[in-house]
Structure formats: structure tokens, C-alpha cells
Design an enzyme around this catalytic site. Structure first.
Site, PDB file in Angstrom:
ATOM      1  N   GLU A  97      -3.073  -3.601  -6.163  1.00 23.82           N
ATOM      2  CA  GLU A  97      -4.115  -2.680  -6.633  1.00 23.82           C
ATOM      3  C   GLU A  97      -3.540  -1.303  -6.926  1.00 23.82           C
ATOM      4  O   GLU A  97      -3.958  -0.631  -7.856  1.00 23.82           O
ATOM      5  CB  GLU A  97      -5.241  -2.564  -5.610  1.00 23.82           C
ATOM      6  N   GLY A 144       0.810  -1.207   0.000  1.00 17.25           N
ATOM      7  CA  GLY A 144       0.000   0.000   0.000  1.00 17.25           C
ATOM      8  C   GLY A 144       0.841   1.254   0.000  1.00 17.25           C
ATOM      9  O   GLY A 144       2.001   1.249  -0.414  1.00 17.25           O
ATOM     10  N   ILE A 145       0.251   2.343   0.486  1.00 15.71           N
ATOM     11  CA  ILE A 145       0.931   3.632   0.473  1.00 15.71           C
ATOM     12  C   ILE A 145       1.029   4.172   1.897  1.00 15.71           C
ATOM     13  O   ILE A 145       0.180   3.887   2.736  1.00 15.71           O
ATOM     14  CB  ILE A 145       0.186   4.635  -0.437  1.00 15.71           C
ATOM     15  N   GLY A 146       2.071   4.933   2.163  1.00 18.27           N
ATOM     16  CA  GLY A 146       2.257   5.523   3.480  1.00 18.27           C
ATOM     17  C   GLY A 146       3.662   5.289   3.995  1.00 18.27           C
ATOM     18  O   GLY A 146       4.506   4.675   3.327  1.00 18.27           O
ATOM     19  N   GLY A 147       3.925   5.789   5.206  1.00 12.40           N
ATOM     20  CA  GLY A 147       5.251   5.683   5.775  1.00 12.40           C
ATOM     21  C   GLY A 147       5.720   4.256   5.965  1.00 12.40           C
ATOM     22  O   GLY A 147       6.855   3.906   5.612  1.00 12.40           O
ATOM     23  N   LEU A 148       4.848   3.388   6.506  1.00  5.63           N
ATOM     24  CA  LEU A 148       5.241   2.000   6.726  1.00  5.63           C
ATOM     25  C   LEU A 148       5.511   1.244   5.423  1.00  5.63           C
ATOM     26  O   LEU A 148       6.557   0.594   5.294  1.00  5.63           O
ATOM     27  CB  LEU A 148       4.165   1.276   7.544  1.00  5.63           C
ATOM     28  N   GLY A 158      -8.912  -2.683  -0.939  1.00  5.01           N
ATOM     29  CA  GLY A 158      -8.734  -4.085  -1.304  1.00  5.01           C
ATOM     30  C   GLY A 158      -8.155  -4.923  -0.187  1.00  5.01           C
ATOM     31  O   GLY A 158      -7.785  -6.081  -0.411  1.00  5.01           O
ATOM     32  N   LEU A 198      -5.014   0.899  10.997  1.00  8.71           N
ATOM     33  CA  LEU A 198      -5.070   1.896  12.062  1.00  8.71           C
ATOM     34  C   LEU A 198      -4.988   1.251  13.439  1.00  8.71           C
ATOM     35  O   LEU A 198      -4.239   1.706  14.312  1.00  8.71           O
ATOM     36  CB  LEU A 198      -6.371   2.689  11.954  1.00  8.71           C
TER      37      LEU A 198
END
Length: 447
Positions: free
Chosen positions: A246, A221-225, A344, A321
Site C-alpha cells: 500500500e 510499512g514505515i518506521g524504524g523496524l 491495510g 504497538l
């Protein structure tokens, strides 16, 4: 066929395109990096002329003009299929004018074809027409063609800066199948800033990467992690990784340029990096442009659980989260406060576990510091009322925090609670144990 003549016959202005929208219409307005910005502005300018216009969009990387134009909900009602920060703010702060449409992202095409209100106008940003009369929208193949097929009018916003994303299917439309085109102001592509990550994210990433193997096919996915995980993979000695995700993000480009991604071991679409939509830096858009190694495809294919599961050694990596002590995960809301959407996540969690040799990882930091300086655990006894469970406890495979990583398949409720307490920040563990005791899922002998 004279494609250029057809183009000229169908050429209008953006103002005329916005003028196609009438009172009470539903309007489908693109997705992600290919949201039609000039159309958005032109339609917003008509706010006082229109009533009860319902707009659908999603993953909008900026604050949509139609969302800002009317806070009453009398003129424009904005609907998000999946929310970014700006859309989240519209939904949470605008009581009457913006709403979320709950979906499992893999089903959005079926929603549009069978259940959603038919759009009067569907418009998306595309690359300029090629010599064969085709316009490419592979950067957001997603559900675009299905939207066109289920709309009264198909309108294209042509931008010379849109990269041509090749290699897939249902990622372009021909001029003969379009009602109108208009030429945009050729604004720069909408980019997403790369999320920063620190030492905690790097530690989570190391636990995940230690469980990867040569030849794995990845979803990220997207983000810092996810950025931290991608960075660690790029620095690793892993070989012949594949991509079926995706969302295509900068981390995949970084891994590919580091030589970690070849796709040679994929048993489906070997050598191809498969995705439904892409959003990130201009460098990534340049990498995608004309690159046959990538494969843009509809989300109904990319996110199909059976397609995911058919890949051997499939690895799904999703950030969330919160996780509760039962092993449920939430990635879309905090209480009644809307955050993003289901996306997804569930499909990839299920598909990865069904894959031969597959693994599903849920990654999160164990805690966060609030405005008052208090440490708040992201591992909670139970979710607050209104919090949406994206996946239930029986779906959970691996969970990783900076404190460690655990495989939850086959664990009893007390074993899962004990494992989750071990993944929590040390400052929060005693309170979690007390709550686990109240819930009846803690064995005193294991204190």
C-alpha cells in the site's frame, strides 16, 4: 482539443480556490505527500469567516494549518482517515476540533462513494499538465480519483516539483474533467525523515529475513523496524523479490538499487513495483519520477484481499504497538489514546496467509523504556480499555521480536501464551506468567 486554452480558462488563484469553500461544507484535502499545502494555508487564513467546515485528509507529513487554525471546532473540524504524528496530536490534544474516521484502508473508496458526506470541494497537489492535458497524482493515487468523482468541485494545486509516477491506472486526471486549477508557490516536496533503528530492530529484522525466500513479493510499512528489515534484505543474497504494497517507502528503493527487487517471479504485474501511495525522501521521489518499473494504482486494488492472495509467495510485514497473550495485535491506539489507524494491516495479514506459499509477519520490539526508566512490555496480558484490536488472535501468523520468532497458526491458548512469553523481554516474563495463570492460559508443567 486545445488543452492550453482549457487550462487558462480554468486558472484561478489559491485565494480564489479557498474562497470556493462555504459554511457547512465538507472538503477533501488530499493524502500523504500530495496534500495541497498552499490551499491548506489559504483556507486556514479564512478561519474567522467560516463556520462548521469539515475537512478530511490523511497521512499528512506536517502539522496541517487548518488543524492549528481553530481549536474550538466552531470554524474548522479536522478529520483524519489515517494519522501521522501531527494529526495524532491534533486528535489527542484538541477535544473539539479534530477527529479520526475509522476505516479499513482498502474500503476508503467505497466509503467516499457510498457512505461519506459528499465533499463540496476536492483538492490535491499534482504535477504540471502534460501535452495531452493530463495531470499526474500517482504519488498518492490511493483514492484521489474516487474523491474527484464524488465531489461537487475538483480543484488542482499544480506544483512543478511533483514527480510523475507512471505505470498504473487512475493515477491522472485530464483538464477537461477539472473545474479549477491554480499554480502553487512551487514549494519543495514534503519529505518524511527516515526513522532510525538500533541493534534490537536489526535482530528482529534478521529473524524475519531468515524466513524469506527468493521470489517473494513483499509488503512493508514505515518506521524504524521496517527500515531495519529493508536494510537487512538489501544486504542479503535474496533474489528476484517483488513489491505489492500500500505504501512505497525508501526501503524498497534501497532494495531495488541493491539488486534484490526485480519482480521477475511475480505472477501478477510481473516486473512492476505496485503501490497505492508513496512518501519518503527526495531521493525516493526522484527514483519514482518517470520510472515505468513502478505502478501507481488505487488502494481498492492494491489492498484488495483477493488481489493480495492471488500473488504466490506473498509476504506481509507489519509493525504493531502491542500484542496480548491471546495473540491479538494492536497497531492503532494505546488505550483511548489515538495513534494511527487500522490502515491495510488486516487485509495484508489475511491476504498473505491465503497466498500460495504466503506468510504474514507481525514485528515489534519486546519492550520499551518509559520516562521513569522502567521497562514496559509490549507483550501484555490483555489490552487496556479503549485499545483497538487491529487483528484478532485467529488472524495471527508469525510474530517476531528481538527475542525470536514463532508461527502461531494451530497453537492452543496455552501454547500461544507460552510462545509469547518467550518473545517477551526476560525482565517482563515472570509477571506475564503470573498474569497468564490468572487468565487460565498457562500450564504449570511448562513453567
Amino acid at each position: 482539443m486545445d488543452f492550453e486554452k482549457l487550462y487558462q480558462d480554468k486558472l484561478i488563484t489559491v485565494k480564489e480556490a479557498a474562497g470556493l469553500v462555504k459554511d457547512g461544507d465538507w472538503v477533501e484535502m488530499g493524502w500523504g505527500a500530495l496534500v495541497p499545502v498552499d490551499f491548506d494555508k489559504a483556507l486556514a487564513a479564512r478561519v474567522d469567516e467560516l463556520k462548521d467546515v469539515k475537512i478530511r485528509s490523511g497521512v499528512v507529513p506536517y502539522n496541517p494549518y487548518v488543524g492549528q487554525a481553530d481549536s474550538t471546532g466552531e470554524h474548522f473540524i479536522y478529520h483524519s482517515w489515517h494519522s501521522t504524528g501531527p494529526e495524532r496530536n491534533l486528535i489527542n490534544n484538541n477535544q473539539y476540533g479534530a477527529y479520526f474516521i475509522p476505516i479499513k484502508y482498502s474500503e476508503i473508496e467505497r466509503y467516499i462513494a457510498e457512505n461519506a458526506n459528499k465533499a463540496a470541494v476536492s483538492v490535491i497537489q499534482v504535477s504540471p499538465m502534460d501535452k495531452h492535458g493530463n495531470f499526474n497524482f500517482g504519488l498518492s493515487a490511493s483514492h484521489a480519483m474516487t474523491s474527484f468523482e464524488n465531489s461537487d468541485k475538483v480543484v488542482l494545486e499544480v506544483n512543478k516539483n511533483v514527480p510523475v509516477a507512471l505505470g498504473g491506472f487512475r493515477n491522472y486526471i485530464n483538464i477537461k474533467d477539472v473545474d479549477y486549477v491554480y499554480e502553487s508557490s512551487n514549494y519543495d516536496m514534503i519529505t518524511l525523515p527516515s526513522a532510525k533503528f538500533g541493534e534490537e530492530e536489526v535482530q528482529v529484522a534478521k529473524y524475519v529475513v531468515d524466513n524469506l525466500r527468493d521470489g517473494d513479493t513483499l509488503q512493508l510499512g514505515i518506521g524504524g523496524l521496517p527500515n531495519a528489515i529493508g536494510s537487512q534484505i538489501a544486504k542479503s543474497d535474496l533474489k528476484d523479490l517483488g513489491v505489492h504494497s500500500e505504501m512505497y517507502v525508501d526501503s524498497f528503493m534501497e532494495m531495488a538499487q541493491a539488486g534484490r527487487i526485480t519482480g521477475k517471479k511475480k505472477n501478477i504485474n510481473p516486473g512492476r513495483q505496485v503501490y497505492a501511495f508513496a512518501a519518503g525522501s527526495q531521493e525516493m521521489y526522484d527514483y519514482i519520477d518517470g520510472n515505468e518499473e513502478l505502478m501507481a494504482a488505487p488502494v481498492s486494488y492494491v489492498n484488495d484481499v483477493d488481489v493480495i492472495a492471488a500473488h504466490d509467495n506473498y509476504v506481509s510485514i507489519n509493525t504493531v504497538l502491542e500484542v496480548d497473550l491471546w495473540g491479538q495485535i494492536s497497531a492503532e491506539s494505546a488505550g483511548s489514546r489515538h495513534i494511527s489507524g487500522a490502515g491495510g494491516a488486516l487485509d495484508f495479514v489475511l491476504g498473505a496467509y491465503r497466498s500460495k506459499g504466503g506468510r504474514s509477519f507481525i514485528a515489534l520490539k519486546s519492550s520499551r523504556i518509559n520516562k521513569e526508566g522502567k521497562r514496559i512490555s509490549n507483550i501484555v496480558p490483555t489490552f487496556k480499555p479503549g485499545t483497538q484490536a487491529t487483528a484478532v488472535r485467529s488472524n495471527t501468523h508469525y510474530i517476531a521480536t528481538e527475542q525470536g520468532i514463532v508461527n502461531f497458526k494451530g497453537l492452543s491458548t496455552w501454547q500461544a501464551a507460552e510462545a509469547l512469553v518467550s518473545l517477551a523481554h526476560p525482565d517482563n516474563r515472570d509477571e506475564l506468567i503470573k498474569e497468564a495463570e490468572k487468565l487460565g492460559i498457562w500450564r504449570k508443567s511448562n513453567k
